[in-house]
Structure formats: C-alpha cells, structure tokens
Design a protein around this motif. Structure first.
Motif, PDB file in Angstrom:
ATOM      1  N   VAL A 110      -4.877  -0.013   4.149  1.00  6.55           N
ATOM      2  CA  VAL A 110      -3.454   0.126   3.807  1.00  6.55           C
ATOM      3  C   VAL A 110      -2.574  -0.341   4.963  1.00  6.55           C
ATOM      4  O   VAL A 110      -1.613  -1.104   4.772  1.00  6.55           O
ATOM      5  CB  VAL A 110      -3.138   1.596   3.433  1.00  6.55           C
ATOM      6  N   ILE A 111      -2.906   0.068   6.187  1.00 10.49           N
ATOM      7  CA  ILE A 111      -2.069  -0.279   7.346  1.00 10.49           C
ATOM      8  C   ILE A 111      -2.076  -1.784   7.615  1.00 10.49           C
ATOM      9  O   ILE A 111      -1.031  -2.417   7.771  1.00 10.49           O
ATOM     10  CB  ILE A 111      -2.551   0.494   8.588  1.00 10.49           C
ATOM     11  N   ILE A 112      -3.283  -2.379   7.651  1.00 13.01           N
ATOM     12  CA  ILE A 112      -3.383  -3.812   7.969  1.00 13.01           C
ATOM     13  C   ILE A 112      -2.768  -4.660   6.854  1.00 13.01           C
ATOM     14  O   ILE A 112      -1.997  -5.597   7.109  1.00 13.01           O
ATOM     15  CB  ILE A 112      -4.856  -4.209   8.210  1.00 13.01           C
ATOM     16  N   ALA A 131      11.016  -5.369   3.373  1.00 11.87           N
ATOM     17  CA  ALA A 131       9.671  -5.762   3.815  1.00 11.87           C
ATOM     18  C   ALA A 131       8.766  -4.554   3.968  1.00 11.87           C
ATOM     19  O   ALA A 131       7.575  -4.602   3.608  1.00 11.87           O
ATOM     20  CB  ALA A 131       9.764  -6.528   5.139  1.00 11.87           C
ATOM     21  N   ILE A 132       9.290  -3.461   4.486  1.00 16.62           N
ATOM     22  CA  ILE A 132       8.485  -2.242   4.670  1.00 16.62           C
ATOM     23  C   ILE A 132       8.013  -1.712   3.319  1.00 16.62           C
ATOM     24  O   ILE A 132       6.823  -1.412   3.118  1.00 16.62           O
ATOM     25  CB  ILE A 132       9.294  -1.166   5.421  1.00 16.62           C
ATOM     26  N   ILE A 133       8.952  -1.582   2.371  1.00 12.25           N
ATOM     27  CA  ILE A 133       8.607  -1.032   1.049  1.00 12.25           C
ATOM     28  C   ILE A 133       7.622  -1.938   0.319  1.00 12.25           C
ATOM     29  O   ILE A 133       6.591  -1.481  -0.200  1.00 12.25           O
ATOM     30  CB  ILE A 133       9.878  -0.828   0.203  1.00 12.25           C
ATOM     31  N   LEU A 134       7.905  -3.239   0.275  1.00 16.48           N
ATOM     32  CA  LEU A 134       7.012  -4.161  -0.444  1.00 16.48           C
ATOM     33  C   LEU A 134       5.655  -4.267   0.237  1.00 16.48           C
ATOM     34  O   LEU A 134       4.616  -4.349  -0.432  1.00 16.48           O
ATOM     35  CB  LEU A 134       7.659  -5.537  -0.563  1.00 16.48           C
ATOM     36  N   GLY A 135       5.632  -4.267   1.570  1.00 14.71           N
ATOM     37  CA  GLY A 135       4.362  -4.325   2.279  1.00 14.71           C
ATOM     38  C   GLY A 135       3.481  -3.130   1.942  1.00 14.71           C
ATOM     39  O   GLY A 135       2.281  -3.274   1.656  1.00 14.71           O
ATOM     40  N   LEU A 136       4.075  -1.928   1.945  1.00 19.08           N
ATOM     41  CA  LEU A 136       3.303  -0.723   1.666  1.00 19.08           C
ATOM     42  C   LEU A 136       2.842  -0.661   0.209  1.00 19.08           C
ATOM     43  O   LEU A 136       1.676  -0.381  -0.078  1.00 19.08           O
ATOM     44  CB  LEU A 136       4.127   0.521   2.005  1.00 19.08           C
ATOM     45  N   VAL A 137       3.746  -0.941  -0.721  1.00 15.87           N
ATOM     46  CA  VAL A 137       3.386  -0.780  -2.127  1.00 15.87           C
ATOM     47  C   VAL A 137       2.399  -1.854  -2.583  1.00 15.87           C
ATOM     48  O   VAL A 137       1.526  -1.602  -3.416  1.00 15.87           O
ATOM     49  CB  VAL A 137       4.650  -0.757  -3.020  1.00 15.87           C
TER      50      VAL A 137
END
Length: 588
Positions: A110-112, A131-137
């Motif tokens: 998940v992190i990478i 970017a944070i939201i889309l990267g995580l989801v």
C-alpha cells in the motif's frame, strides 16, 4: 400528470430485483464474474447508457434507470453491508496467523504503490491533496473480484492464495484511515487550518471513537446475541444482525465518522464471537443481492462515453495502474518467498483498482478534494481495470507457468529417451493427491504410467524423487501425440478445475476417439457433463464419499458387512446406469 407512489423509488426497486433474479443465475451458469456482470448491466441501463434515450423512447423508462438518485439510498445500504461482510472475514485470529504477509507485504504494498501512483498524479499537474487521495485509493485492489476468481480456480489454499488474501486483508483495513483522512482533509480545506494539526487531532479523535465503539460494542453484542439466540428464531436473529450493523453505523456517524466504517466495525465485532458462522449463513442469501446492488449502482455512475472522448488517457491510466501495482506486488511476493513465476501471477491478479475507489472518490469529489470530472474518469479507469482482471489473471498464470517451465526445464521436460519409454503406459493428467495415489497403486502392481502436472514446481519436486512426472498440459493434443497416446491402455484425468477437465475430455476424445478415458468429477452435475463430452467412466467425489459414509453408518447400526456391500453396490449400479444414459461409450 406525474405519477406518485407512497413507496419511494418503487419502479427502481422492482427493476433491480427483476434484473438480479435474471442475472445472478445466468452469470453463475455462464461462469461470468458477478461483479463484472452487474457493473456492465449498470453501465448499460444507467443514466449514461440506455437511460439517455428514456425521454425520446418512453417505454425505455420502465427498463432503465434514467436517474441514479432512484437507487442511491439502496446503494448506501449495499456499501454498508459490503463493509460488514468484509469485517466478518477480518477476525483477529486470522490476521495474526498471516501477520507476516498482512502487516509486512500488505503494508509495504500500500505504501509503495500509493507513493508511486501519487507521484505520477503530481507529475500530471494535479494538486497535492488530490495526489494523496488518488495514490492511496488506487493502491487498493478488488477483494470481491479477486476472491471470486481464486474460488473458481480453487487456489485459495495455495501459498499464492494465502499471500493474495493477506494483502487484500491489509488493503481492506487501510480503508479505515483513508476514510478518516478524507474527512480531515475536507474540513481542513474548508477551515484553512494547519493540516498536520488537524490530521493528528482527527486521527486521535477517530481512534478514541473507534476504540470506544469497539469496547462498548464488544460488551453488548455477545450478551445480546446469547440472550436471543437461545430462542432459535431466525427472524429474531436477522433483526439482531440488522440492529448491530445499522446501530453501530449510526454511532459511527454520530462520532463524525462514516457509516461504512461503522458497518466494518460491526462485522469485526461479530467475527470475534461464537455466532460468526451463524451470521454468515443468515446473510448468505442476501450477500450476492447486496453486492449486486452496490456494483450495479457503481456501473450506473460510469459514463462510457468518456472512452470515446479520452481513449488514450484511459488506456494509459489503466496500463499504468496495472504496471505499477503488478510490479510492486510481484517483487514483494518474491521477497516473501514465492517463486518468480507465482509472484508474477500474483502481481497481475492484484493489478486492478478496487471497489473502494468508487466509494472513496465519491466522498473526495463531494468534499472538493478531487475534481468531479477527474474523479469520473478515474472511476471509469478503475471499472475498465476490473473488466480486464479475468484476462490479466489468465495472462499471469500463463506467464507464471512459462517462467516456472524455464527454471525447471531441465528436470521436467520430456527427452527423446522418455518419449520412447512412454509407449504403452497409462497417462495421468494432473498429479495432485488423487494422481499421486493412483500412481502409487499402479507402481505397486507393476503397471507403468507417465504423468503430467501444470504446476512446474510440483512437477520438478516429484521428478527429482524419481517419479515419471513432467511439466505440461495433457489436454494438449500435440503433447499426447508425442507420448504415443494412441498406444496407451487408458488416460486418467485427475485435475481439480472443472472447466479444464471438461475441455480436456473434449480435446482427447476428438483426437483419440477409441481410447479408454477415466475422469474425476467434483459432483454429479460435473459427472454428467464429462459423460456427455465423451468420458468412458466418471467418478464423482461427492457421490463416492456419501456412499462410504453411508456404509460406515449402516455398519454401526448393526447391519452385516455383506448386506452393506450389497446396498452400496446396488446404489452405485443405479447411479452408473443413470449416468450411462447421459452419453455414449459407457462402462458399467
């Protein structure tokens, strides 16, 4: 004059129930993933599909969903029960038994993946919060699609299956902080306050609220279920399940968290009780219906016209998403001890976006964290990635097998000497537990055989033990011709996968119409299909197991052994006679 109903959205509810009644059995019969089926039907009949023509063609209004608002309330219920069912699977004991994969590989994935996808979004000129939201989801995969594919392949118990399930469990858990983060970032953007302070305060508040709900709920739910379960009334039990789910979801909403998160907590609480399996049995009839409702609603929100407007963008988005996640997951699975072949298969199996993307992006778009137009395109890209997942899974297995073959080629490929020695031997396709037992009995009787196994690692290990086992698919006509199958006394199919066995019978019977062909079947229904395809003798596992169990029971009741043998033989003869009427070439 507009027609009014006392019951809101009656037409939408009736249409959905009609579609579900037709779709669920049809998809099962055709072996099509239900998630993909409901997504496709939702997109076809939704406001961006045939619903667009409802004004011009009035009768289409009765067969489509021109307004997505008509099912939004029901979709929220579907989301909550989807989260509840996931919570039931995430028991503490199961998490702990797989802790190395769950908290090690799962967290790293998940992190990478989030960091790489988020960096790509930033490079495309989007804001940091987007970017944070889309990267995580987008780092999350589809539990619903992947688990159904693994169930169909019967691979859940394999090392790859356990690793895949573990990563999916961590991804499901990651939804909790992600939902909290969206709420924090939305409020932070509105207030203009220091984001770090807001995040820390909100996480502390959310953690306290979750801990309080969990502790209080744990003390209330078990005694509540115990007090009412003694009456053995299914309606009361079902009412308790609904009360627990909706009640804890309501408490979660009152604490400033999402109702979906509350439903997940309700599932986690019940997973720790002795009522877990009873709850699963009670909700099983509604499980497919509620998931179908959710995914159909998701499909309705997907505007397929965007494919024509931005084909290159969508293609690059899907390929980029799969490439990033598949690479990260494959490397982590290899580090975790899986072979490169199986790691590549796992990477492609988990390379798609997940169903939580539709929930999270919807919340983020409403909160101004993601531009609605961008959110719509991202959700469409996730939907496309779900549609191609079965193809990716097949590609992953093929690439994995090819890699394994390359690594173990020296030990498992047929040489010219082997080809000569294969003449006149029984051919066994599939050398798992059943095949190995058959091989052992044949060896004890001095009967020669040659076996083929699709799992290159297993084939290599058994070959190194001196067994005549080789890597390959015995359903392939060219391979059978190489080992002189026309001279074989018989071909025995012991493979697990029903569809593979059926294709093998058809292919073998087409190439070698006169050979004796024995097949293992999972149940009586599959046995009939194999007979129709041309198998000489079919042995259904469930039927033979039931006969043996019945024999033990009858003997324990005092019947003589010869009487029991006669009863069992008569029942077997009746079954073989019925099976013999199904197809040609029957042996009684």
């Amino acid at each position: 004059m507009q027609e009014h109903h006392a019951f809101p959205f009656l037409k939408e509810i009736l249409l959905f129930l009609t579609l579900a009644g037709i779709l669920i059995p049809t998809l099962q019969r055709l072996r099509i993933n239900q998630v993909l089926g409901f997504l496709a039907v939702g997109a076809l009949l939704g406001p961006f599909g045939l619903g667009l023509m409802a004004d011009q063609v009035p009768w289409l209004a009765y067969l489509t969903f021109p307004r997505v608002e008509g099912v939004t309330v029901l979709a929220e219920l579907g989301v909550m029960f989807l989260m509840f069912m996931i919570g039931l699977e995430l028991s503490a004991a199961r998490l702990w038994s797989l802790r190395r994969w769950v908290f090690g590989a799962g967290s790293a994935q998940v992190i990478i993946s989030a960091a790489l996808i988020g960096a790509a979004v930033l490079m495309l000129g989007q804001r940091a919060d987007t970017a944070i939201i889309l990267g995580l989801v987008l780092s999350l995969s589809s539990t619903a699609v992947v688990m159904q594919l693994m169930t169909e392949q019967r691979s859940s118990a394999s090392r790859l299956g356990q690793a895949t399930f573990s990563i999916l469990m961590l991804q499901d858990l990651a939804v909790v902080p992600l939902l909290i983060l969206i709420g924090v970032m939305t409020k932070g953007g509105a207030a203009g306050a220091d984001m770090t302070t807001l995040v820390l305060m909100a996480l502390a508040k959310a953690a306290a609220a979750i801990a309080l709900i969990y502790l209080v709920g744990g003390r209330v739910i078990r005694p509540l279920f115990r007090s009412f379960a003694r009456h053995h009334q299914p309606d009361v039990f079902m009412a308790l399940i609904l009360l627990s789910t909706l009640g804890i979801a309501g408490l979660s909403a009152a604490a400033g968290l999402s109702m979906a998160l509350g439903a997940l907590i309700a599932g986690l609480l019940l997973a720790e009780t002795e009522f877990k399996h009873e709850v699963e049995l009670m909700i099983e009839p509604f499980r497919g219906l509620l998931m179908g409702l959710f995914f159909m609603t998701v499909g309705m929100g997907m505007d397929a016209r965007e494919i024509l407007n931005s084909p290159l963008w969508l293609a690059c988005a899907v390929l980029g998403l799969v490439a990033i996640k598949a690479t990260v997951i494959a490397v982590l699975m290899r580090v975790g001890g899986l072979s490169w072949g199986r790691a590549i298969e796992g990477g492609l199996l988990l390379g798609q976006g997940g169903e939580f993307a539709f929930i999270v992006i919807g919340y983020a778009s409403a909160g101004g964290l993601v531009d609605p137009a961008l959110g719509q395109r991202v959700m469409l890209a996730v939907g496309i990635s779900l549609f191609v997942t079965p193809m990716l899974a097949k590609l992953g297995r093929a690439l994995g097998d090819r890699w394994e073959l390359r690594v173990h080629a020296g030990a498992t490929l047929l040489e010219n000497g082997d080809l000569a020695a294969a003449r006149g031997r029984i051919i066994i396709a599939g050398f798992g537990r059943v095949g190995q037992m058959l091989g052992k009995l044949l060896t004890q009787q001095g009967i020669g055989y040659i076996a083929f196994e699709n799992d290159a690692r297993l084939a290599s290990e058994l070959h190194q033990q001196g067994l005549p086992v080789y890597f390959g698919n015995a359903a392939r006509a060219e391979l059978l011709r190489r080992v002189h199958a026309h001279e074989a006394p018989a071909i025995v199919l012991t493979m697990d996968h029903p569809q593979s066995a059926l294709q093998a019978v058809r292919g073998i019977r087409r190439e070698f119409p006169d050979i004796a062909l024995f097949a293992r079947a999972r149940d009586e229904q599959q046995a009939r299909l194999l007979k129709l395809a041309g198998a000489t003798v079919v042995v259904p596992e469930t039927f033979e197991a039931s006969l043996q169990l019945s024999a033990f029971v009858l003997e324990s009741l005092g019947l003589e052994e010869h009487e029991v043998d006669g009863i069992v033989d008569e029942e077997r003869a009746l079954f073989l006679e019925a099976l013999g009427r199904v197809g040609p070439g029957v042996r009684g």
